[in-house]
Structure formats: structure tokens, C-alpha cells
Design a protein around this motif. Structure first.
Motif: not given
Length: 119
Positions: A99-116
Motif C-alpha cells: 500500500p505504501a508503494a502503490t496508492p489505491p487510487s492508482m490501482l483503481e485507474e489501472r485496473l478497472p473493475p468488472p463491476f463498477p
């Protein structure tokens, strides 16, 4: 000396007992009785009776394979029906990130969820 007959079982109780009648020859030298009559140890070398277990093995194998051949299409059809049902565990993804290296907002941008909206 002849073997005494086995005692009768208690009344109301029945259980399998090995045969106690002599098999082959006179009692003494060639006497085979009890559980020895059920084994293959008393057969002479090259006896045709040695083929009985082999024949039974092949018959049971053919029976098993024929039942398996009949059962396999049914299993495959049911398995495909089961896999076609939507289930949450088929859409889960495990990400091992710090979590320190990759913030959750960056993961949400790069990995769009199949169920928004459900992640």
C-alpha cells in the motif's frame, strides 16, 4: 487323525466361516482345508487355474471402463452447466502490492473493475 467338526455358532448369530472340507488327496500329505483352499498356493506350477485372477481382472477393468465411458458425458455436461453459472469467486483477483508503494487510487485507474461501484 481326522479334524473334529467346528462347533456350531451361537443361536441368533451368523458369520462366514472358511470351508473346512478337505480338498484334493487324502488327509495328511495332500490335505488342503480351511483358508488354504481359498489361496493359490496349493496349485501346481503351470496350472490353468492361475489364469482365473487374470481373466477376472480384465473383466472388471472392461466393466469399469465401459461404465466410465457412459458416465463421462454426463459428468462433462453437468460440469459445464456448473461453470456457466456466475459466481463471485470466478471474478476475484488477488493483488500483492504494498500500500505504501502503490496508492489505491492508482490501482483503481489501472485496473478497472468488472463491476463498477462494487470494488
Amino acid at each position: 487323525p481326522p479334524l473334529p467338526p467346528p462347533p456350531p455358532p451361537p443361536e441368533g448369530v451368523s458369520f462366514p466361516a472358511p470351508p473346512s472340507a478337505p480338498v484334493g488327496g487324502e488327509e495328511g500329505k495332500d490335505y488342503i482345508g480351511g483358508l488354504e483352499a481359498l489361496s493359490l498356493n496349493h496349485l501346481p506350477p503351470g496350472s490353468a487355474r492361475f489364469w482365473a485372477p487374470v481373466v477376472c481382472m480384465y473383466l472388471l477393468t472392461l466393466l469399469y471402463l465401459s461404465l466410465l465411458r457412459r458416465e463421462w458425458p454426463v459428468y462433462a455436461r453437468l460440469r459445464h452447466m456448473w461453470d456457466a453459472q456466475p459466481a463471485p469467486h470466478r471474478y476475484a483477483v488477488l493483488l500483492r502490492v504494498s500500500p505504501a508503494a502503490t496508492p489505491p487510487s492508482m490501482l483503481e485507474e489501472r485496473l478497472p473493475p468488472p463491476f463498477p461501484g462494487e470494488v
